[in-house]
Design an enzyme around this catalytic site. Structure first.
Site, PDB file in Angstrom:
ATOM      1  N   GLU A 103       1.739 -11.318 -18.400  1.00  0.00           N
ATOM      2  CA  GLU A 103       2.307 -12.065 -19.536  1.00  0.00           C
ATOM      3  C   GLU A 103       3.764 -12.459 -19.309  1.00  0.00           C
ATOM      4  O   GLU A 103       4.198 -13.521 -19.761  1.00  0.00           O
ATOM      5  CB  GLU A 103       2.174 -11.255 -20.836  1.00  0.00           C
ATOM      6  CG  GLU A 103       2.809  -9.888 -20.748  1.00  0.00           C
ATOM      7  CD  GLU A 103       2.831  -9.134 -22.081  1.00  0.00           C
ATOM      8  OE1 GLU A 103       2.674  -9.757 -23.126  1.00  0.00           O
ATOM      9  OE2 GLU A 103       3.028  -7.897 -22.032  1.00  0.00           O
ATOM     10  N   THR A 125      -2.880  -8.347 -13.383  1.00  0.00           N
ATOM     11  CA  THR A 125      -2.284  -7.111 -13.912  1.00  0.00           C
ATOM     12  C   THR A 125      -3.339  -6.013 -13.926  1.00  0.00           C
ATOM     13  O   THR A 125      -4.493  -6.269 -14.278  1.00  0.00           O
ATOM     14  CB  THR A 125      -1.721  -7.246 -15.349  1.00  0.00           C
ATOM     15  OG1 THR A 125      -1.574  -5.935 -15.909  1.00  0.00           O
ATOM     16  CG2 THR A 125      -2.597  -8.050 -16.277  1.00  0.00           C
ATOM     17  N   ASP A 127      -3.268  -3.737 -15.952  1.00  0.00           N
ATOM     18  CA  ASP A 127      -3.451  -3.367 -17.365  1.00  0.00           C
ATOM     19  C   ASP A 127      -4.590  -4.141 -18.036  1.00  0.00           C
ATOM     20  O   ASP A 127      -5.094  -3.728 -19.075  1.00  0.00           O
ATOM     21  CB  ASP A 127      -2.164  -3.630 -18.157  1.00  0.00           C
ATOM     22  CG  ASP A 127      -1.080  -2.608 -17.854  1.00  0.00           C
ATOM     23  OD1 ASP A 127      -1.315  -1.737 -17.008  1.00  0.00           O
ATOM     24  OD2 ASP A 127       0.003  -2.693 -18.462  1.00  0.00           O
ATOM     25  N   GLY A 170      -0.915   1.617 -18.681  1.00  0.00           N
ATOM     26  CA  GLY A 170      -1.382   0.853 -19.840  1.00  0.00           C
ATOM     27  C   GLY A 170      -0.275   0.876 -20.868  1.00  0.00           C
ATOM     28  O   GLY A 170      -0.182   1.795 -21.674  1.00  0.00           O
ATOM     29  N   ARG A 171       0.593  -0.122 -20.742  1.00  0.00           N
ATOM     30  CA  ARG A 171       1.813  -0.125 -21.554  1.00  0.00           C
ATOM     31  C   ARG A 171       1.511  -0.390 -23.032  1.00  0.00           C
ATOM     32  O   ARG A 171       1.888   0.366 -23.901  1.00  0.00           O
ATOM     33  CB  ARG A 171       2.715  -1.216 -20.996  1.00  0.00           C
ATOM     34  CG  ARG A 171       4.081  -1.229 -21.549  1.00  0.00           C
ATOM     35  CD  ARG A 171       4.813  -2.422 -20.998  1.00  0.00           C
ATOM     36  NE  ARG A 171       5.544  -2.124 -19.792  1.00  0.00           N
ATOM     37  CZ  ARG A 171       5.768  -3.009 -18.830  1.00  0.00           C
ATOM     38  NH1 ARG A 171       5.263  -4.211 -18.913  1.00  0.00           N
ATOM     39  NH2 ARG A 171       6.470  -2.677 -17.783  1.00  0.00           N
ATOM     40  N   GLU A 222      -0.291   5.652 -20.938  1.00  0.00           N
ATOM     41  CA  GLU A 222       1.152   5.938 -21.007  1.00  0.00           C
ATOM     42  C   GLU A 222       1.778   5.398 -22.299  1.00  0.00           C
ATOM     43  O   GLU A 222       2.797   5.908 -22.765  1.00  0.00           O
ATOM     44  CB  GLU A 222       1.865   5.317 -19.801  1.00  0.00           C
ATOM     45  CG  GLU A 222       1.671   3.808 -19.753  1.00  0.00           C
ATOM     46  CD  GLU A 222       2.290   3.129 -18.552  1.00  0.00           C
ATOM     47  OE1 GLU A 222       2.926   3.788 -17.726  1.00  0.00           O
ATOM     48  OE2 GLU A 222       2.101   1.897 -18.459  1.00  0.00           O
ATOM     49  N   ARG A 272      -2.729  21.517 -18.429  1.00  0.00           N
ATOM     50  CA  ARG A 272      -1.930  20.934 -17.348  1.00  0.00           C
ATOM     51  C   ARG A 272      -1.932  19.418 -17.517  1.00  0.00           C
ATOM     52  O   ARG A 272      -2.797  18.855 -18.187  1.00  0.00           O
ATOM     53  CB  ARG A 272      -2.538  21.267 -15.979  1.00  0.00           C
ATOM     54  CG  ARG A 272      -2.524  22.725 -15.620  1.00  0.00           C
ATOM     55  CD  ARG A 272      -1.117  23.203 -15.255  1.00  0.00           C
ATOM     56  NE  ARG A 272      -1.143  24.534 -14.685  1.00  0.00           N
ATOM     57  CZ  ARG A 272      -1.118  25.669 -15.390  1.00  0.00           C
ATOM     58  NH1 ARG A 272      -1.086  25.615 -16.719  1.00  0.00           N
ATOM     59  NH2 ARG A 272      -1.131  26.842 -14.785  1.00  0.00           N
ATOM     60  N   HIS A 278       1.988   5.165 -10.176  1.00  0.00           N
ATOM     61  CA  HIS A 278       1.842   4.014  -9.280  1.00  0.00           C
ATOM     62  C   HIS A 278       0.729   4.158  -8.248  1.00  0.00           C
ATOM     63  O   HIS A 278       0.411   3.179  -7.558  1.00  0.00           O
ATOM     64  CB  HIS A 278       3.181   3.716  -8.601  1.00  0.00           C
ATOM     65  CG  HIS A 278       4.200   3.210  -9.580  1.00  0.00           C
ATOM     66  ND1 HIS A 278       4.928   4.062 -10.376  1.00  0.00           N
ATOM     67  CD2 HIS A 278       4.557   1.953  -9.931  1.00  0.00           C
ATOM     68  CE1 HIS A 278       5.715   3.350 -11.171  1.00  0.00           C
ATOM     69  NE2 HIS A 278       5.508   2.068 -10.929  1.00  0.00           N
ATOM     70  N   ARG A 281      -1.627   1.474  -8.655  1.00  0.00           N
ATOM     71  CA  ARG A 281      -1.279   0.109  -8.253  1.00  0.00           C
ATOM     72  C   ARG A 281      -1.280  -0.078  -6.737  1.00  0.00           C
ATOM     73  O   ARG A 281      -1.162  -1.208  -6.255  1.00  0.00           O
ATOM     74  CB  ARG A 281       0.115  -0.256  -8.794  1.00  0.00           C
ATOM     75  CG  ARG A 281       0.178  -0.434 -10.284  1.00  0.00           C
ATOM     76  CD  ARG A 281       1.063  -1.589 -10.689  1.00  0.00           C
ATOM     77  NE  ARG A 281       2.316  -1.652  -9.999  1.00  0.00           N
ATOM     78  CZ  ARG A 281       3.521  -1.540 -10.580  1.00  0.00           C
ATOM     79  NH1 ARG A 281       3.592  -1.336 -11.877  1.00  0.00           N
ATOM     80  NH2 ARG A 281       4.620  -1.665  -9.888  1.00  0.00           N
TER      81      ARG A 281
HETATM   82  O1  F6P Z   1       2.290  -3.988 -14.277  1.00  0.00           O
HETATM   83  C1  F6P Z   1       1.903  -3.231 -15.343  1.00  0.00           C
HETATM   84  C2  F6P Z   1       2.419  -1.826 -15.178  1.00  0.00           C
HETATM   85  O2  F6P Z   1       1.737  -1.185 -14.125  1.00  0.00           O
HETATM   86  C3  F6P Z   1       2.307  -1.027 -16.460  1.00  0.00           C
HETATM   87  O3  F6P Z   1       1.056  -0.422 -16.618  1.00  0.00           O
HETATM   88  C4  F6P Z   1       3.434  -0.042 -16.306  1.00  0.00           C
HETATM   89  O4  F6P Z   1       3.924   0.391 -17.540  1.00  0.00           O
HETATM   90  C5  F6P Z   1       4.465  -0.825 -15.575  1.00  0.00           C
HETATM   91  O5  F6P Z   1       3.789  -1.826 -14.854  1.00  0.00           O
HETATM   92  C6  F6P Z   1       5.318  -0.010 -14.642  1.00  0.00           C
HETATM   93  O6  F6P Z   1       6.279  -0.838 -14.090  1.00  0.00           O
HETATM   94  P1  F6P Z   1       7.284  -0.438 -12.921  1.00  0.00           P
HETATM   95  O7  F6P Z   1       6.498  -0.467 -11.635  1.00  0.00           O
HETATM   96  O8  F6P Z   1       8.310  -1.505 -12.958  1.00  0.00           O
HETATM   97  O9  F6P Z   1       7.791   0.926 -13.216  1.00  0.00           O
END
Ligand code: F6P
Length: 349
Positions: A103, A125, A127, A170-171, A222, A272, A278, A281
């Protein structure tokens, strides 16, 4: 034509597959030249780019990350940024720009349209929160990584009779949590769309224990928050403090640790937390994401040649379509609550 390409925002598995598809399709099918801008909109503002051709894109399909680098640079927060972006693109004789992003990146592409920048969008994304497309590439890989992690957490949770809270990305939306939570058989799935009541979560976990299930996996996005009240305030204090990025987003993370502590304190069950962060990602994209990214890349070049500027390629009912970027970025695509409640609801607790 001379086509520019950039990817902005958080990286995601499949970016290199899009770049490859754009370059191969532009060069081999249309005889175009492709220029790759480095680090998202920063590369356009600072006029930093590389020439991309077929040999450069050999063997990058399975590569995680992006060969172009990325950033969260927002030209609209920089004095004269939009004008500089347009002027730099014009000086490089860029006829059209393929902007790959979520976005934020696509929101910039849309706004730069008013400054004369001709862009086509590609949705990206992990997300999965972009409207107008059923799915973004990167999401499938992230869900698989999270599911694999949950499977592993389950065995150690069972051995130790523990509650394990698994925090996923998941912001604003809980797509990863919902899909990975269902796939991983989680006891609880907590998403930003539905504020949670800690005491109710505790009650459900206690019920599981009374029923003979002494370990539980709680998946939490998150961006999930407790319902308004003292818990919301306590969670906010425990997780805030990180600086905002150029799009005004807070750096998230930590709600899982807060929750694990609360669950242990209120139920007495040992708890726990694992924050996947990351890991979701990074690395090689799934076959699904490679195919989707490739289809998007080819479709983006076709859109450029049709002059469909201001449009984003998207997936709807299995077909690649075009939707206005403006619509895609107007509001986040939140979790389908029918799926969340009807499907996940049957198995949770
Ligand atoms: O791109 C989306 C995302 O992975 C979100 O899920 C997460 O909150 C954010 O990016 C984290 O961003 P950065 O890598 O800049 O910390």
């Amino acid at each position: 034509m001379r086509i520019g390409i950039l990817n902005g925002g958080g990286d995601c598995p499949g970016l290199n597959a899009v770049i490859r598809a754009v370059v191969l399709s532009a060069e081999l099918r249309h005889g175009d030249e492709v220029i790759g801008y480095l680090d998202g909109w920063k590369g356009v503002l600072e006029d930093e780019s590389v020439s991309l051709d077929v040999p450069r894109c050999r063997d990058i399909m399975a590569l995680g990350g992006t060969i172009l680098g990325t950033s969260r640079t927002n030209p609209f927060t920089i004095e004269g940024g939009p004008e500089r972006a347009r002027a730099n693109l014009a000086a490089q004789h860029i006829d059209a720009l393929v902007a790959v992003g979520g976005e934020d990146t696509l929101g910039v592409a849309h706004r730069l349209g008013d400054h004369g920048v001709r862009a086509v969008g590609v949705p990206k994304t992990i997300d999965n929160d972009l409207s107008g497309t059923e799915v973004t590439f990167g999401f499938d890989t992230a869900v698989q990584i999270a599911t694999d992690a949950i499977d592993r957490l389950r065995t150690t949770a069972e051995s130790h009779h523990r509650v394990i809270v698994c925090e996923v990305m998941g912001r604003h939306v809980g797509w990863i949590a919902t899909h990975a939570g269902i796939a991983g058989g989680a006891a609880e799935i907590l998403v930003p769309e539905v504020p949670f009541d800690v005491d109710e979560v505790c009650e459900r976990l206690q019920r599981r224990h009374r029923g003979g299930q002494f370990s539980s996996i709680v998946v939490i996005s998150e961006g999930a928050v407790p319902v308004d009240g003292p818990d919301a305030e306590s969670a906010r204090l425990a997780t805030s403090g990180a600086p905002l990025d150029q799009f005004g987003h807070a750096r998230l993370g930590g709600i899982g640790a807060w929750l694990a502590q609360e669950l242990e304190g209120r139920t007495g069950f040992e708890a726990r937390v694992t924050i996947l962060g990351h890991i979701q990602r990074g690395g090689t994209p799934s076959a699904f994401d490679r195919v989707l990214a490739t289809r998007f890349g080819v479709a983006a070049v076709a859109a450029v040649h049709d002059g469909a500027f201001g449009m984003m390629v998207a997936l709807q009912c299995g077909e690649i379509v075009r939707v206005p970027i403006a619509d895609a970025v107007a509001q986040s695509k939140t979790v389908d609550l029918d799926l969340y409640r009807a499907v996940a609801g049957v198995f949770l607790g």
